[in-house]
Motif scaffolding. Structure first.
Motif, PDB file in Angstrom:
ATOM      1  N   ALA A 183       0.816  -1.213   0.000  1.00  9.72           N
ATOM      2  CA  ALA A 183       0.000   0.000   0.000  1.00  9.72           C
ATOM      3  C   ALA A 183       0.846   1.258   0.000  1.00  9.72           C
TER       4      ALA A 183
ATOM      5  N   TYR B 273      -0.079   0.988   7.939  1.00  6.61           N
ATOM      6  CA  TYR B 273      -0.834   0.117   7.042  1.00  6.61           C
ATOM      7  C   TYR B 273      -0.829  -1.318   7.559  1.00  6.61           C
TER       8      TYR B 273
ATOM      9  N   ASN C 285      -7.566  -0.703   1.979  1.00  5.26           N
ATOM     10  CA  ASN C 285      -6.504  -0.083   1.182  1.00  5.26           C
ATOM     11  C   ASN C 285      -7.070   1.037   0.308  1.00  5.26           C
TER      12      ASN C 285
ATOM     13  N   ILE D 106      -6.642   4.161   2.960  1.00  9.71           N
ATOM     14  CA  ILE D 106      -5.239   4.513   2.701  1.00  9.71           C
ATOM     15  C   ILE D 106      -5.080   5.388   1.469  1.00  9.71           C
TER      16      ILE D 106
END
Length: 298
Positions: free
Chosen positions: A70, A132, A148, A152
């Motif tokens: 990520a 993450y 994700n 993120i």
């Protein structure tokens, strides 16, 4: 097949990993440019940039899933803004040239510095941001791709785009360069300088083996626990001041820097403080003595 791709990516050298990152961003910005080229003429440049931004983010997301990292998204925070700002500058012929020059110059300096700082600390595609890993471990039954994509990648893209909203009036606004622009230059340049000093002091501190587990409480870190975050927030407020100077009717773009404050105060600072409490003895006392963001004067 995906497992083979992931294992090979994780074994790449730092130089090879950075080459993958570079290629991924070329693809992402190629997709964004396709959006620009194919967008209807009736679309406002803000809408075109927003859709292109989302498409580029989706490309990075897909590639981050392919290499199972990520952190492929991490440079996006600093790489996308100068591209968006430069394109906006090209689409308008109503802005003040001097203001445009300062805005673009400061955004580019900020982007180069922040991207360089990320590059310095990132060791390769085997390296994933600890936050993450934490999200992945605590996501429960939520699929990783959802975390994700949403938490993120899309969320920061949206926050950064909000932060960029004042840049449009700053570049397209027709009011002549004035005193508020000077204030904006001072705020934005000081913010970049603060981030630079904070990062250099932290790199120097972390490089010394004897400092492992200790707390950096000297230099700018003596007055605030998160001077780098303070500088980042101030940078976006500086851009808002440029927008306000150029087109006061766009005052509502204050939602950009406000969103930045919320992100850092509600998410980034608590995460960093909790991690430091776990890893550094005496950090609870440090939190009581040193303010999180606004610096103490003595």
């Amino acid at each position: 097949m995906d497992g083979v791709v992931v294992s090979r990516a994780a074994r790449l050298s730092r130089a090879g990993s950075l080459s993958v990152v570079f290629g991924a961003y070329l693809l992402a910005f190629g997709a964004a440019w396709a959006v620009v080229a194919l967008s209807p003429p009736s679309w406002h440049p803000l809408l075109v940039a927003f859709v292109a931004d989302l498409v580029a983010t989706l490309v990075i997301f897909v590639l981050s899933m392919v290499v199972d990292n990520a952190s492929l998204y991490d440079p996006y925070w600093s790489v996308a803004p100068p591209v968006v700002a430069a394109w906006w500058a090209l689409t308008t012929d109503t802005g003040d040239g001097l203001r445009q020059a300062f805005v673009l110059l400061l955004v580019v300096i900020w982007a180069v510095r922040l991207t360089g700082n990320w590059t310095y600390g990132w060791t390769g595609l085997h390296h994933v941001d600890w936050r993450y890993d934490q999200l992945r471990a605590t996501r429960g039954r939520v699929p990783w791709w959802v975390v994700n994509l949403g938490g993120i990648q899309l969320m920061p893209t949206l926050v950064v785009f909000l932060g960029l909203l004042p840049v449009w009036p700053a570049l397209a606004g027709s009011r002549p360069f004035g005193l508020l622009d000077v204030v904006a230059i001072v705020v934005t340049a000081t913010a970049i300088a603060l981030e630079t000093v904070a990062d250099l002091q932290m790199h120097r501190f972390a490089a010394a083996a004897e400092n492992r587990g200790r707390i950096l409480a000297t230099g700018v870190w003596r007055r605030t626990r998160h001077p780098n975050y303070l500088g980042e927030i101030a940078f976006w407020w500086g851009l808002f001041l440029f927008g306000l100077a150029a087109a006061p009717d766009w005052w509502w773009t204050v939602i950009g820097p406000v969103a930045m404050v919320v992100l850092f105060v509600a998410a980034s600072i608590p995460l960093m403080d909790r991690r430091s409490l776990e890893r550094r003895s005496g950090y609870a006392d440090h939190m009581r003595e040193v303010p999180a963001l606004l610096p103490r004067l003595r």
